[in-house]
Design a protein around this motif. Structure first.
Motif, PDB file in Angstrom:
ATOM      1  N   GLU A 117       0.762  -1.283   0.160  1.00  0.00           N
ATOM      2  CA  GLU A 117       0.028  -0.145  -0.016  1.00  0.00           C
ATOM      3  C   GLU A 117       0.696   1.469   0.205  1.00  0.00           C
ATOM      4  O   GLU A 117       0.374   2.080  -0.783  1.00  0.00           O
TER       5      GLU A 117
ATOM      6  N   LEU B 193      -0.447 -10.955   6.156  1.00  0.00           N
ATOM      7  CA  LEU B 193      -0.647  -9.374   6.512  1.00  0.00           C
ATOM      8  C   LEU B 193      -1.909  -8.863   6.714  1.00  0.00           C
ATOM      9  O   LEU B 193      -2.882  -9.768   6.378  1.00  0.00           O
ATOM     10  N   LEU B 194      -2.449  -7.892   7.350  1.00  0.00           N
ATOM     11  CA  LEU B 194      -3.860  -7.630   7.424  1.00  0.00           C
ATOM     12  C   LEU B 194      -4.853  -7.824   5.932  1.00  0.00           C
ATOM     13  O   LEU B 194      -4.131  -7.318   5.057  1.00  0.00           O
ATOM     14  N   GLY B 195      -5.623  -8.311   6.298  1.00  0.00           N
ATOM     15  CA  GLY B 195      -6.525  -8.727   5.022  1.00  0.00           C
ATOM     16  C   GLY B 195      -6.410  -9.774   4.274  1.00  0.00           C
ATOM     17  O   GLY B 195      -6.997 -10.290   3.385  1.00  0.00           O
ATOM     18  N   ARG B 196      -5.006 -10.384   4.322  1.00  0.00           N
ATOM     19  CA  ARG B 196      -4.747 -11.767   3.992  1.00  0.00           C
ATOM     20  C   ARG B 196      -4.668 -12.958   4.893  1.00  0.00           C
ATOM     21  O   ARG B 196      -4.483 -12.995   6.044  1.00  0.00           O
TER      22      ARG B 196
ATOM     23  N   VAL C 298      -1.478  -3.920   1.056  1.00  0.00           N
ATOM     24  CA  VAL C 298      -1.316  -4.034   2.284  1.00  0.00           C
ATOM     25  C   VAL C 298       0.159  -3.984   2.839  1.00  0.00           C
ATOM     26  O   VAL C 298       0.980  -3.838   1.788  1.00  0.00           O
ATOM     27  N   ASP C 299       0.726  -3.686   3.868  1.00  0.00           N
ATOM     28  CA  ASP C 299       1.879  -3.440   4.322  1.00  0.00           C
ATOM     29  C   ASP C 299       2.358  -4.071   5.469  1.00  0.00           C
ATOM     30  O   ASP C 299       1.629  -4.534   6.391  1.00  0.00           O
TER      31      ASP C 299
END
Length: 113
Positions: free
Chosen positions: A30, A80-83, A101-102
């Motif tokens: 991101e 990671l967030l959302g994965r 995402v990061d």
């Protein structure tokens, strides 16, 4: 891992390095770019084209940016967030596009305005 993208890349995302990489191993989060440690072939083509000097050979990484070496690897190794699962080694970034995402290290950086 041979090359590492550090803090100067956050919120810049110039992509000159992506265009220069012959093996498509630079992935876009991101707010930053990440070099896949297993896909990089140590050619160094990305380093001189980075306009903000965010890319370093691992042995030349300044002390202040040392945490980014593990962070680049973390981008591919943990969910990671959302994965739901780690990214792993997809074999090239172009087909995936921007991942949105990061890692927490990058996500927690103050935003540049």
């Amino acid at each position: 891992m041979a090359y590492v993208i550090g803090l100067p890349c956050v919120d810049v995302l110039d992509r000159a390095c992506v265009d220069e990489c012959p093996v498509d191993c630079i992935y876009e989060g991101e707010r930053a770019l990440y070099i896949h440690p297993d896909e990089c072939v140590d050619c160094g083509a990305c380093e001189p084209v980075c306009p903000v000097e965010a890319i370093y050979y691992e042995d030349d990484l300044p002390e202040a940016l040392q945490q980014h070496q593990a962070d680049n690897a973390r981008f591919f190794a943990v969910p990671l967030l959302g994965r739901d699962a780690p990214l792993g080694s997809p074999g090239g970034a172009a087909e995936l596009g921007r991942l949105g995402v990061d890692t927490p290290l990058v996500a927690d950086q103050p935003r540049l305005t």
